[in-house]
Design a protein around this motif. Structure first.
Motif, short mmCIF file in Angstrom:
data_model
loop_
_atom_site.label_atom_id
_atom_site.label_comp_id
_atom_site.label_asym_id
_atom_site.label_seq_id
_atom_site.Cartn_x
_atom_site.Cartn_y
_atom_site.Cartn_z
N LEU A 11 -2.40 3.18 3.37
CA LEU A 11 -2.40 2.42 4.63
C LEU A 11 -1.96 3.26 5.83
O LEU A 11 -2.09 2.82 6.97
CB LEU A 11 -1.50 1.20 4.51
N LEU A 15 0.70 1.46 11.73
CA LEU A 15 1.18 0.83 10.49
C LEU A 15 2.05 -0.39 10.83
O LEU A 15 1.91 -1.45 10.20
CB LEU A 15 1.97 1.84 9.66
N PHE A 33 -0.15 -3.20 11.89
CA PHE A 33 -0.83 -3.77 10.71
C PHE A 33 0.12 -4.71 9.96
O PHE A 33 -0.27 -5.82 9.57
CB PHE A 33 -1.29 -2.63 9.78
N ASN A 60 -8.90 0.82 5.40
CA ASN A 60 -8.06 0.03 4.50
C ASN A 60 -7.26 -1.01 5.25
O ASN A 60 -7.13 -2.15 4.82
CB ASN A 60 -7.09 0.95 3.74
N ARG A 61 -6.70 -0.60 6.38
CA ARG A 61 -5.90 -1.56 7.16
C ARG A 61 -6.77 -2.71 7.63
O ARG A 61 -6.38 -3.88 7.52
CB ARG A 61 -5.24 -0.85 8.37
N LYS A 71 -7.74 -4.97 4.65
CA LYS A 71 -6.60 -5.79 4.20
C LYS A 71 -6.32 -6.92 5.19
O LYS A 71 -5.99 -8.02 4.80
CB LYS A 71 -5.35 -4.92 4.05
N GLN A 103 -7.60 5.33 5.92
CA GLN A 103 -6.45 4.43 6.06
C GLN A 103 -6.71 3.34 7.11
O GLN A 103 -6.25 2.21 6.98
CB GLN A 103 -5.16 5.22 6.41
N GLY A 149 0.82 -1.20 0.00
CA GLY A 149 0.00 0.00 0.00
C GLY A 149 0.85 1.25 0.00
O GLY A 149 2.08 1.19 -0.12
#
Ligand SMILES: Nc1ncnc2c1ncn2[C@@H]1O[C@H](COP(=O)(O)OP(=O)(O)OP(=O)(O)O)[C@@H](O)[C@H]1O
Ligand SMILES: [Mg+2]
Length: 267
Positions: A193, A228, A231, A260-261, A264, A257, A166
């Motif tokens: 992300l 992040l 993740f 999205n995390r 995913k 974000q 990402g």
């Protein structure tokens, strides 16, 4: 067996080295064995971000077969190890940068995560990072000039069939004139992300040659790096700051974000 993640952008100064170092700290804080590698061969400065001026053994020596990658590892004060770069003063001999992949393969047995800080130039240096990486994180800033470079980086990564995890959107001021997350995702087709605000503490940390995420108060940028990192290793970092609780109470909208995390992670 560890994973190699390339931190990439083919534009200078967007925050690749900052991201590498910041993630190095936050991944280590979350219990992972982490190695950072300077893949910026012509203008190396990963070690310098940490106050190490000229590593005795560098990526350059490893590529020239003068040293084994294990012998080039330096232990940092911040929970991770690193292999630094050194300026190439030998104008005649340029090593085969693409050898990077084979030179670092065995390190995956020693580390959970290996982050490669890439060069901004679209040549054999960046390709070396791409080819040595299992996955890529693309760093960009929310402006047209950088985005056009980002689009190119994504195109090359796709051609080389290197998966992109990402985008990390860095140096965000939150101004109307900046490209929005939706615009960037629509144009790139890659999920964002992490959104790292422009944070003066990051500049201050660099002036003191230390990572901005190490033993410091939880600013928005520090928390986003922690999220992040969590993740990337399949965990979740929850932001327990009072101001976040207050914000969540009044504004129910979950940041893109974050969505999205979660999406995913559930795939
Ligand atoms: N979120 C941020 N807020 C404020 N300053 C930042 C942020 N991220 C990076 N910087 C600053 O921007 C400058 C460039 O960052 P950095 O060296 O990480 O970029 P780079 O992409 O690695 O550059 P190069 O392509 O030259 O290797 C540094 O001064 C760094 O402290
Ligand atoms: Mg850099």
């Amino acid at each position: 067996m560890g994973e190699v993640i390339g931190i990439l952008s083919i534009k200078g100064g967007v925050g690749k080295t900052t991201t590498t170092v910041s993630l190095g700290v936050t991944l280590a804080q979350q219990g992972k064995k982490v190695l950072l590698i300077d893949g910026n061969f012509s203008a190396p400065n990963l070690a310098l971000h940490l106050g190490i001026v000229q590593p005795e053994v560098s990526t350059y020596d490893v590529l020239q077969d003068k040293a084994n990658a294990l012998g080039a590892i330096i232990e940092s004060d911040y929970g991770f190890d690193l292999i630094g770069g050194r300026l190439n003063r030998d104008k005649i001999f340029y090593p085969n940068y693409l050898k990077l992949k084979e030179k670092i393969q065995h390190l995956k047995y020693h580390y959970d995560v290996i982050l490669i800080d890439s060069s901004p130039s679209l040549d054999h240096e960046t390709l070396a990072t791409m080819m040595a990486s299992d996955k890529l994180l693309i760093v960009t800033t929310p402006d047209h000039a950088t985005l056009s470079c980002t689009l190119h980086a994504i195109k090359v990564a796709k051609q080389k069939k290197v998966p992109i995890i990402g985008i990390i959107l860095n140096k965000v001021y939150g101004k109307k004139f900046e490209l929005s997350l939706d615009q960037i995702e629509k144009l790139t087709g890659v999920p964002i992300l992490a959104v790292i605000p422009h944070d003066i503490n990051i500049l201050k940390a660099l002036s003191e040659l230390r990572p901005s995420t190490f033993k410091t108060k939880e600013t928005d940028s520090v928390v986003e790096y922690k999220k992040l990192a969590a993740f990337l290793i399949g965990k979740n970092f929850s932001d327990r700051r009072f101001k976040t609780k207050l914000k969540n109470f009044f504004f129910k909208k979950v940041p893109k974000q974050e969505v999205n995390r979660q999406l995913k992670q559930s795939q």
